[in-house]
Motif scaffolding. Structure first.
Motif, PDB file in Angstrom:
ATOM      1  N   ASP A 120       3.362   7.134   0.163  1.00  0.00           N
ATOM      2  CA  ASP A 120       4.469   6.221  -0.082  1.00  0.00           C
ATOM      3  C   ASP A 120       3.877   4.919  -0.641  1.00  0.00           C
ATOM      4  O   ASP A 120       3.051   4.285   0.024  1.00  0.00           O
ATOM      5  CB  ASP A 120       5.207   5.956   1.230  1.00  0.00           C
ATOM      6  N   PRO A 121       4.248   4.499  -1.855  1.00  0.00           N
ATOM      7  CA  PRO A 121       3.651   3.294  -2.431  1.00  0.00           C
ATOM      8  C   PRO A 121       3.809   2.050  -1.570  1.00  0.00           C
ATOM      9  O   PRO A 121       3.008   1.117  -1.675  1.00  0.00           O
ATOM     10  CB  PRO A 121       4.394   3.141  -3.766  1.00  0.00           C
ATOM     11  N   ALA A 122       4.848   1.992  -0.726  1.00  0.00           N
ATOM     12  CA  ALA A 122       5.064   0.825   0.120  1.00  0.00           C
ATOM     13  C   ALA A 122       4.338   0.924   1.454  1.00  0.00           C
ATOM     14  O   ALA A 122       4.374  -0.014   2.244  1.00  0.00           O
ATOM     15  CB  ALA A 122       6.557   0.634   0.375  1.00  0.00           C
ATOM     16  N   ARG A 123       3.673   2.051   1.719  1.00  0.00           N
ATOM     17  CA  ARG A 123       3.009   2.253   3.008  1.00  0.00           C
ATOM     18  C   ARG A 123       1.595   2.799   2.807  1.00  0.00           C
ATOM     19  O   ARG A 123       1.126   3.604   3.609  1.00  0.00           O
ATOM     20  CB  ARG A 123       3.792   3.249   3.870  1.00  0.00           C
ATOM     21  N   ARG A 124       0.905   2.378   1.785  1.00  0.00           N
ATOM     22  CA  ARG A 124      -0.394   2.985   1.490  1.00  0.00           C
ATOM     23  C   ARG A 124      -1.403   2.742   2.608  1.00  0.00           C
ATOM     24  O   ARG A 124      -2.211   3.615   2.931  1.00  0.00           O
ATOM     25  CB  ARG A 124      -0.927   2.467   0.163  1.00  0.00           C
ATOM     26  N   GLY A 125      -1.407   1.557   3.189  1.00  0.00           N
ATOM     27  CA  GLY A 125      -2.321   1.297   4.296  1.00  0.00           C
ATOM     28  C   GLY A 125      -2.023   2.203   5.481  1.00  0.00           C
ATOM     29  O   GLY A 125      -2.936   2.777   6.094  1.00  0.00           O
ATOM     30  N   GLU A 126      -0.740   2.345   5.809  1.00  0.00           N
ATOM     31  CA  GLU A 126      -0.336   3.187   6.933  1.00  0.00           C
ATOM     32  C   GLU A 126      -0.689   4.650   6.661  1.00  0.00           C
ATOM     33  O   GLU A 126      -1.206   5.357   7.541  1.00  0.00           O
ATOM     34  CB  GLU A 126       1.170   3.037   7.171  1.00  0.00           C
ATOM     35  N   TYR A 127      -0.420   5.116   5.457  1.00  0.00           N
ATOM     36  CA  TYR A 127      -0.786   6.486   5.093  1.00  0.00           C
ATOM     37  C   TYR A 127      -2.304   6.681   5.166  1.00  0.00           C
ATOM     38  O   TYR A 127      -2.785   7.733   5.610  1.00  0.00           O
ATOM     39  CB  TYR A 127      -0.278   6.813   3.684  1.00  0.00           C
ATOM     40  N   GLY A 128      -3.053   5.671   4.710  1.00  0.00           N
ATOM     41  CA  GLY A 128      -4.501   5.777   4.788  1.00  0.00           C
ATOM     42  C   GLY A 128      -5.000   5.838   6.218  1.00  0.00           C
ATOM     43  O   GLY A 128      -5.954   6.565   6.530  1.00  0.00           O
TER      44      GLY A 128
END
Length: 439
Positions: free
Chosen positions: A350-358
């Motif tokens: 999700d482009p708005a949650r890249r840190g969370e996805y990482g």
């Protein structure tokens, strides 16, 4: 000669920003590589630790890092990726200044845990920044150039560290971390001077309702496909366990190959990882392309196991050639999976949650591969069913095939999740970024 010049030109990143990111990778790896090269001597002879204490500290740091990976990812989204990266790089550099004054296991344990937390937080910012700031069509290629630059930097660091070790002066070794400190400070300043990514701009502005930054839909902990693909990614990355642990041990204990061959193995891997990432990642633009690279990586993984397995019954020059060839094959597995992994990051987050996805990816990839050093070493070196001394290699190869097979349905599941949540407006295979034009 003209073909050689053309090939060398292809190793230079094509855009100003990609060249700056590659330069940063070179700075970082040179600093870290210098310290890592002499770290065994530093910890045992300067700090005065036993090998078991060094290992215990690294294990403890790994556990803490694992527990904090997801919160670090969420923090990256909150404060912005570049700020997270720059602050983390600065604090990590400053921590190197404390190493010469550590003289006990308690001090070492505290330092190594703090260092692991800070470096992982900086890494979360770095990964999110690259995906945020680079145009979609340049992301995989840019990360390939950065990967090459990292290997160049670690080689330079190894040379510098090796010169310090050759002097054989413990006083010099004690103060070597200050060299890493200085280069690390340059690195932090270099990062701070990079252009801000869209999410950094949004976080620092008063208009926080900017399109493309505010998260929509559910987060990665609801995305079962992303969690499963991250798990299988960790399993595929156990190629590094073969590369750095199992094949070297096999060479020493199960073959008649000379020990000096180890230097050639690691030297070959470094050279290939400098010159080939831009080639092996070329053409990886869609999820389907990335899955093809996963299959190629799995084929190299299996080939490495079968080739190395055969060396138990060979002798002389044939053993030397086959061990080397097996190591080259596992390098192929590394390179092709690197390109695939970069594409999955670009297409399935999700482009708005890249840190969370990482952060979620870090947790599940750890679960998918942290067990490998113990299991692979046991299978290759100690498991001999029915008197077959190398049967464990077949099991290791089978594990990689299961990971390849599991990747395909899990990635498609992640795509469907993004579509259902409205993060993309159609099949995610070729246009996951359609919902993030503001990024």
């Amino acid at each position: 000669m003209s073909h050689l010049r053309a090939s060398l030109r292809r190793l230079i990143p094509p855009t100003p920003l990609s060249r700056r990111l590659a330069t940063q990778s070179l700075l970082f790896a040179t600093a870290e590589g210098t310290f890592l090269t002499g770290s065994a001597v530093f910890f045992t002879q300067v700090v005065g630790l036993r090998a078991a204490q060094v290992g215990l500290g690294l294990t403890a740091a790994g556990v803490v890092s694992f527990l904090l990976a997801y919160p670090a990812g969420k923090l990256t989204d909150r404060i912005g990726p570049k700020r997270m990266w720059a602050v983390g790089a600065l604090v990590a550099a400053v921590l190197f200044g404390a190493w010469p004054f550590i003289g006990s296991f308690a001090g070492y344990l505290a330092m190594v845990i703090c260092f692991e937390i800070i470096e992982n937080a900086a890494g979360a910012g770095r990964n999110a920044y690259i995906l945020d700031v680079m145009p979609e069509e340049e992301r995989v290629a840019t990360q390939a150039y950065m990967y090459s630059a990292l290997n160049v930097g670690f080689t330079l660091g190894a040379i510098i560290g090796g010169i310090a070790l050759a002097v054989d002066d413990l006083t010099l070794i004690r103060w070597m971390p200050l060299f890493t400190l200085v280069i690390g400070l340059f690195n932090a300043v270099f990062i701070a001077r990079l252009p801000r990514a869209p999410h950094d701009i949004a976080r620092s502005s008063s208009g926080r309702k900017s399109t493309g930054v505010r998260p929509t839909g559910r987060g990665p902990l609801h995305n079962v496909g992303w969690m499963l693909s991250s798990f299988f990614s960790g399993t595929m990355w156990t190629n590094q366990v073969l590369l750095n642990v199992v094949i070297p041990l096999w060479l020493v204990q199960a073959t008649d190959a000379p020990h000096w061959l180890l230097a050639w193995l690691f030297g070959t891997n470094t050279v290939l990882c400098i010159f080939l990432p831009a080639y092996t990642s070329r053409g990886v633009k869609t999820v389907s392309d990335a899955l093809r690279s996963v299959r190629i990586s799995g084929a190299f993984f299996v080939a490495s196991c079968l080739i190395t397995m055969a060396t138990h019954n060979t002798a002389g020059l044939l053993t030397i050639f086959l061990v080397w060839l097996g190591h080259v094959a596992v390098t192929g597995a590394e390179l092709y999976f690197s390109g695939a992994g970069w594409a999955f990051q670009a297409k399935l987050m999700d482009p708005a949650r890249r840190g969370e996805y990482g952060g979620v990816a870090e947790v599940f990839s750890t679960l998918g591969g942290r067990w490998a050093p113990a299991l692979y070493t046991f299978l290759a070196m100690s498991w001999h069913p029915a008197g077959l001394p190398s049967a464990g290699w077949l099991v290791i190869a089978g594990i990689s095939l299961l990971a390849v097979a599991g990747f395909h349905p899990s990635v498609r599941m992640a795509e469907r999740f993004l579509t259902r949540e409205g993060i993309v407006d159609g099949p995610a295979t070729d246009k996951v970024e359609a919902a993030s034009t503001a990024s």
